[in-house]
Design an enzyme around this catalytic site. Sequence first.
Site, PDB file in Angstrom:
ATOM      1  N   GLY A  35       8.900   3.218  -0.600  1.00  0.00           N
ATOM      2  CA  GLY A  35       9.196   2.064   0.252  1.00  0.00           C
ATOM      3  C   GLY A  35       8.994   2.288   1.733  1.00  0.00           C
ATOM      4  N   LYS A  36       8.133   3.248   2.098  1.00  0.00           N
ATOM      5  CA  LYS A  36       7.888   3.520   3.512  1.00  0.00           C
ATOM      6  C   LYS A  36       7.353   2.293   4.238  1.00  0.00           C
ATOM      7  CE  LYS A  36       4.975   6.837   2.741  1.00  0.00           C
ATOM      8  NZ  LYS A  36       5.068   6.859   1.267  1.00  0.00           N
ATOM      9  N   THR A  37       6.380   1.624   3.618  1.00  0.00           N
ATOM     10  CA  THR A  37       5.753   0.471   4.275  1.00  0.00           C
ATOM     11  C   THR A  37       6.749  -0.659   4.471  1.00  0.00           C
ATOM     12  OG1 THR A  37       3.586   1.030   3.341  1.00  0.00           O
ATOM     13  CG2 THR A  37       3.906  -1.226   4.092  1.00  0.00           C
ATOM     14  N   GLU A  61      -4.401   1.281   4.844  1.00  0.00           N
ATOM     15  CA  GLU A  61      -4.413   1.318   3.387  1.00  0.00           C
ATOM     16  C   GLU A  61      -4.366  -0.069   2.754  1.00  0.00           C
ATOM     17  OE1 GLU A  61      -2.109   3.789  -0.101  1.00  0.00           O
ATOM     18  OE2 GLU A  61      -0.898   2.957   1.533  1.00  0.00           O
ATOM     19  N   ARG A  70       4.659  -8.713   1.927  1.00  0.00           N
ATOM     20  CA  ARG A  70       5.743  -7.733   1.833  1.00  0.00           C
ATOM     21  C   ARG A  70       6.800  -7.986   2.894  1.00  0.00           C
ATOM     22  NH1 ARG A  70       4.489  -1.659  -0.016  1.00  0.00           N
ATOM     23  NH2 ARG A  70       3.243  -2.087  -1.862  1.00  0.00           N
ATOM     24  N   GLN A 199       2.689  10.506   3.996  1.00  0.00           N
ATOM     25  CA  GLN A 199       2.939  10.826   2.600  1.00  0.00           C
ATOM     26  C   GLN A 199       3.415  12.266   2.487  1.00  0.00           C
ATOM     27  OE1 GLN A 199       2.901   8.592   0.343  1.00  0.00           O
ATOM     28  NE2 GLN A 199       1.024   7.415   0.209  1.00  0.00           N
TER      29      GLN A 199
END
Length: 228
Positions: A35-37, A61, A70, A199
């Site tokens: 859930g970084k984004t 990406e 999102r 990442q």
Amino acid sequence: GAERGLRTGFERLDRYLGGLQPGHFIVIGARPGMGKTSLALTMAANVARLNDCAVGVFSLEMPSNELVERLLASTAKVNMLALKRDPPSFDADPDRFFHVMNRIGDALAALDNTVMQVDDTPGLSLADVRHRARRLAAQVARQDGDRKLGVIVIDYLQLMRASVGGNKNRSREQEVAEISKGLKGLAKELNISVIALSQLRRQVDDDHGAIEQSGAGRTVVIDYSSPN
């Protein structure tokens, strides 16, 4: 009693950091799929909304329309994937339909006055990001003298290139280190906060040393698995 930095909307994080400070380079690292984004987008939207500043997002990406979906889902607190699989229908379930529409309407209203520019150009180099961030800062200042660029988000660090040509003799670790140094310089030059997503290896759960290695300054580890 004044706020030192930009509020992120995450109260505990703001208390710990004193807000996002101009000139700081921040890395949010986690394993894939954690859930970084979504976290970075929510943080960026909160910064734009709570501090009346502009935010730039460089997505190397994901396409921009997916990023916006999102962000909207996160703000509305709805499951966008579930909505795509089973769209709400007024005829089939009016209660669910109005519940979802009201949430999305409130989210749109909350984001209405925010200034966020999304650039989904793939394969950007450090020079590209530097040029586009400078241009965005000048554009914001020109259009609204009272508002300035506060934060840029890069998703994600390993997809950036240090330079257009690149040095084949350098390792990827050396190239990422050069990119990080350049982004830190950009943060200081524009007096903004730069947030880069990174990442982490999947085995970091068994190797906490991997996330304790950092450059100058502090390392803040957010443990998603801990209830505290």
